[in-house]
Scaffold this motif. Structure first.
Motif, PDB file in Angstrom:
ATOM      1  N   LEU A 103       0.871  -1.172   0.000  1.00 23.48           N
ATOM      2  CA  LEU A 103       0.000   0.000   0.000  1.00 23.48           C
ATOM      3  C   LEU A 103       0.907   1.221   0.000  1.00 23.48           C
ATOM      4  CD1 LEU A 103      -2.945   1.053   0.124  1.00 23.48           C
ATOM      5  CD2 LEU A 103      -2.665   1.163   2.608  1.00 23.48           C
ATOM      6  N   VAL A 104       1.122   1.784  -1.181  1.00 28.32           N
ATOM      7  CA  VAL A 104       2.058   2.902  -1.310  1.00 28.32           C
ATOM      8  C   VAL A 104       1.373   4.229  -1.010  1.00 28.32           C
ATOM      9  CG1 VAL A 104       3.541   1.661  -2.933  1.00 28.32           C
ATOM     10  CG2 VAL A 104       1.688   3.090  -3.807  1.00 28.32           C
ATOM     11  N   GLU A 105       2.178   5.236  -0.752  1.00 29.47           N
ATOM     12  CA  GLU A 105       1.705   6.584  -0.433  1.00 29.47           C
ATOM     13  C   GLU A 105       0.756   7.121  -1.502  1.00 29.47           C
ATOM     14  OE1 GLU A 105       1.316  10.099   1.679  1.00 29.47           O
ATOM     15  OE2 GLU A 105       2.254   8.264   2.360  1.00 29.47           O
ATOM     16  N   ARG A 137      -6.433   0.728  -1.996  1.00 32.10           N
ATOM     17  CA  ARG A 137      -6.506  -0.682  -2.378  1.00 32.10           C
ATOM     18  C   ARG A 137      -7.708  -1.316  -1.697  1.00 32.10           C
ATOM     19  NH1 ARG A 137      -2.061  -5.394  -1.228  1.00 32.10           N
ATOM     20  NH2 ARG A 137      -3.327  -7.023  -2.137  1.00 32.10           N
ATOM     21  N   GLY A 138      -8.446  -2.124  -2.439  1.00 26.88           N
ATOM     22  CA  GLY A 138      -9.602  -2.819  -1.891  1.00 26.88           C
ATOM     23  C   GLY A 138      -9.234  -4.196  -1.375  1.00 26.88           C
ATOM     24  N   PHE A 139     -10.012  -4.692  -0.401  1.00 26.64           N
ATOM     25  CA  PHE A 139      -9.793  -5.995   0.208  1.00 26.64           C
ATOM     26  C   PHE A 139     -11.144  -6.631   0.524  1.00 26.64           C
ATOM     27  CE2 PHE A 139      -6.275  -3.271   1.397  1.00 26.64           C
ATOM     28  CZ  PHE A 139      -5.159  -4.057   1.139  1.00 26.64           C
ATOM     29  N   GLU A 140     -11.132  -7.954   0.659  1.00 25.84           N
ATOM     30  CA  GLU A 140     -12.292  -8.647   1.215  1.00 25.84           C
ATOM     31  C   GLU A 140     -11.784  -9.576   2.305  1.00 25.84           C
ATOM     32  OE1 GLU A 140     -16.266 -11.182   0.015  1.00 25.84           O
ATOM     33  OE2 GLU A 140     -15.273  -9.958  -1.484  1.00 25.84           O
ATOM     34  N   ILE A 141     -12.226  -9.326   3.534  1.00 25.46           N
ATOM     35  CA  ILE A 141     -11.804 -10.102   4.693  1.00 25.46           C
ATOM     36  C   ILE A 141     -13.058 -10.646   5.366  1.00 25.46           C
ATOM     37  CG2 ILE A 141     -10.586 -10.057   6.908  1.00 25.46           C
ATOM     38  CD1 ILE A 141      -8.641  -9.324   4.785  1.00 25.46           C
ATOM     39  N   ASP A 142     -13.175 -11.962   5.456  1.00 28.28           N
ATOM     40  CA  ASP A 142     -14.332 -12.606   6.104  1.00 28.28           C
ATOM     41  C   ASP A 142     -15.660 -12.068   5.572  1.00 28.28           C
ATOM     42  OD1 ASP A 142     -12.507 -14.022   7.621  1.00 28.28           O
ATOM     43  OD2 ASP A 142     -12.696 -12.733   9.373  1.00 28.28           O
ATOM     44  N   GLY A 143     -15.736 -11.849   4.276  1.00 32.80           N
ATOM     45  CA  GLY A 143     -16.971 -11.375   3.673  1.00 32.80           C
ATOM     46  C   GLY A 143     -17.198  -9.877   3.785  1.00 32.80           C
ATOM     47  N   ASN A 144     -16.304  -9.161   4.463  1.00 34.08           N
ATOM     48  CA  ASN A 144     -16.403  -7.704   4.580  1.00 34.08           C
ATOM     49  C   ASN A 144     -15.566  -7.043   3.495  1.00 34.08           C
ATOM     50  OD1 ASN A 144     -17.941  -7.430   7.100  1.00 34.08           O
ATOM     51  ND2 ASN A 144     -16.153  -8.389   8.035  1.00 34.08           N
ATOM     52  N   LYS A 145     -16.190  -6.176   2.709  1.00 35.74           N
ATOM     53  CA  LYS A 145     -15.444  -5.422   1.699  1.00 35.74           C
ATOM     54  C   LYS A 145     -14.895  -4.164   2.350  1.00 35.74           C
ATOM     55  CE  LYS A 145     -17.884  -7.307  -2.168  1.00 35.74           C
ATOM     56  NZ  LYS A 145     -17.466  -7.399  -3.521  1.00 35.74           N
ATOM     57  N   LEU A 146     -13.580  -4.003   2.247  1.00 36.21           N
ATOM     58  CA  LEU A 146     -12.864  -2.906   2.885  1.00 36.21           C
ATOM     59  C   LEU A 146     -11.970  -2.230   1.864  1.00 36.21           C
ATOM     60  CD1 LEU A 146     -11.414  -4.989   5.870  1.00 36.21           C
ATOM     61  CD2 LEU A 146     -13.575  -3.757   5.869  1.00 36.21           C
ATOM     62  N   PHE A 147     -11.486  -1.055   2.218  1.00 35.92           N
ATOM     63  CA  PHE A 147     -10.414  -0.459   1.429  1.00 35.92           C
ATOM     64  C   PHE A 147      -9.494   0.309   2.358  1.00 35.92           C
ATOM     65  CE2 PHE A 147     -13.505   2.907   1.556  1.00 35.92           C
ATOM     66  CZ  PHE A 147     -12.783   4.087   1.563  1.00 35.92           C
ATOM     67  N   ALA A 148      -8.258   0.463   1.908  1.00 31.45           N
ATOM     68  CA  ALA A 148      -7.242   1.157   2.690  1.00 31.45           C
ATOM     69  C   ALA A 148      -6.610   2.242   1.834  1.00 31.45           C
ATOM     70  CB  ALA A 148      -6.177   0.165   3.153  1.00 31.45           C
ATOM     71  N   VAL A 149      -6.218   3.328   2.495  1.00 31.97           N
ATOM     72  CA  VAL A 149      -5.545   4.451   1.841  1.00 31.97           C
ATOM     73  C   VAL A 149      -4.344   4.821   2.705  1.00 31.97           C
ATOM     74  CG1 VAL A 149      -5.758   6.854   1.075  1.00 31.97           C
ATOM     75  CG2 VAL A 149      -7.759   5.354   1.002  1.00 31.97           C
ATOM     76  N   ARG A 150      -3.203   5.062   2.064  1.00 29.56           N
ATOM     77  CA  ARG A 150      -2.035   5.557   2.797  1.00 29.56           C
ATOM     78  C   ARG A 150      -1.834   7.023   2.428  1.00 29.56           C
ATOM     79  NH1 ARG A 150       2.195   3.217   5.419  1.00 29.56           N
ATOM     80  NH2 ARG A 150       1.910   1.168   4.482  1.00 29.56           N
ATOM     81  N   ARG A 151      -1.782   7.867   3.473  1.00 33.67           N
ATOM     82  CA  ARG A 151      -1.561   9.298   3.263  1.00 33.67           C
ATOM     83  C   ARG A 151      -0.697   9.823   4.391  1.00 33.67           C
ATOM     84  NH1 ARG A 151      -6.030  14.032   2.461  1.00 33.67           N
ATOM     85  NH2 ARG A 151      -4.573  15.567   1.674  1.00 33.67           N
ATOM     86  N   GLY A 152       0.370  10.523   4.023  1.00 29.95           N
ATOM     87  CA  GLY A 152       1.293  11.046   5.024  1.00 29.95           C
ATOM     88  C   GLY A 152       1.913   9.951   5.867  1.00 29.95           C
ATOM     89  N   GLY A 153       2.081   8.761   5.263  1.00 27.71           N
ATOM     90  CA  GLY A 153       2.667   7.625   5.965  1.00 27.71           C
ATOM     91  C   GLY A 153       1.684   6.867   6.841  1.00 27.71           C
ATOM     92  N   GLN A 154       0.522   7.440   7.080  1.00 22.97           N
ATOM     93  CA  GLN A 154      -0.513   6.822   7.924  1.00 22.97           C
ATOM     94  C   GLN A 154      -1.468   6.008   7.052  1.00 22.97           C
ATOM     95  OE1 GLN A 154      -0.896   7.179  11.386  1.00 22.97           O
ATOM     96  NE2 GLN A 154      -2.571   5.738  11.226  1.00 22.97           N
ATOM     97  N   VAL A 155      -1.973   4.897   7.589  1.00 27.71           N
ATOM     98  CA  VAL A 155      -2.930   4.061   6.858  1.00 27.71           C
ATOM     99  C   VAL A 155      -4.314   4.230   7.475  1.00 27.71           C
ATOM    100  CG1 VAL A 155      -3.571   1.703   6.240  1.00 27.71           C
ATOM    101  CG2 VAL A 155      -1.167   2.393   6.202  1.00 27.71           C
ATOM    102  N   TYR A 156      -5.303   4.417   6.604  1.00 25.87           N
ATOM    103  CA  TYR A 156      -6.707   4.552   7.009  1.00 25.87           C
ATOM    104  C   TYR A 156      -7.491   3.438   6.323  1.00 25.87           C
ATOM    105  CZ  TYR A 156      -4.904   9.143   8.192  1.00 25.87           C
ATOM    106  OH  TYR A 156      -4.150  10.171   8.714  1.00 25.87           O
ATOM    107  N   VAL A 157      -8.325   2.733   7.086  1.00 27.50           N
ATOM    108  CA  VAL A 157      -9.107   1.620   6.546  1.00 27.50           C
ATOM    109  C   VAL A 157     -10.586   1.879   6.832  1.00 27.50           C
ATOM    110  CG1 VAL A 157      -9.486  -0.879   6.564  1.00 27.50           C
ATOM    111  CG2 VAL A 157      -7.180   0.031   6.959  1.00 27.50           C
ATOM    112  N   TYR A 158     -11.421   1.648   5.813  1.00 31.67           N
ATOM    113  CA  TYR A 158     -12.866   1.862   5.929  1.00 31.67           C
ATOM    114  C   TYR A 158     -13.618   0.700   5.303  1.00 31.67           C
ATOM    115  CZ  TYR A 158     -11.544   6.679   6.897  1.00 31.67           C
ATOM    116  OH  TYR A 158     -10.986   7.802   7.437  1.00 31.67           O
ATOM    117  N   LEU A 159     -14.871   0.506   5.742  1.00 28.68           N
ATOM    118  CA  LEU A 159     -15.768  -0.394   5.032  1.00 28.68           C
ATOM    119  C   LEU A 159     -16.006   0.194   3.654  1.00 28.68           C
ATOM    120  CD1 LEU A 159     -18.670  -1.451   7.450  1.00 28.68           C
ATOM    121  CD2 LEU A 159     -16.846  -2.879   6.532  1.00 28.68           C
TER     122      LEU A 159
END
Length: 105
Positions: free
Chosen positions: A10-12, A16-38
């Motif tokens: 997950l680059v700056e 990126r989207g993910f599916e974990i245990d049937g939950n659709k999620l996505f992650a964003v990296r900004r300023g070195g920090q990672v944020y994850v949301y449904l």
């Protein structure tokens, strides 16, 4: 905690989207920090991406819903423009260590 991905997958200023245990999620990296949301717009409950792993607006500064163009702050998921203004994305707790990114779902 569940493993999401290696930190370098997950680059700056990217998402990126993910599916974990049937939950659709996505992650964003900004300023070195990672944020994850449904991956679910609070307006219609649809997925946000307009192409696989594409959750950001053209400037990579806001999360954008592909269906109605709603814009969300990366740092806290608050909708700042569009039909769900004032609502927020559902944040997922995330930690990063030497092994990678981990989420609490």
């Amino acid at each position: 905690m569940k493993f999401l991905c290696a930190g370098d997958e997950l680059v700056e200023a990217c998402s990126r989207g993910f599916e974990i245990d049937g939950n659709k999620l996505f992650a964003v990296r900004r300023g070195g920090q990672v944020y994850v949301y449904l991956n679910r717009c609070p307006h219609r409950g649809v997925g946000l991406e307009w192409q696989p792993d594409r959750f950001l607006d053209p400037s990579n500064s806001l999360i954008q819903c592909a269906t109605h163009g709603a814009l969300f702050l990366i740092e806290d998921g608050e909708c700042v423009a569009g039909p769900c203004a004032g609502q927020s994305l559902t944040a997922i707790e995330c930690e990063e260590n030497a092994q990678g990114l981990w989420i609490n779902v």
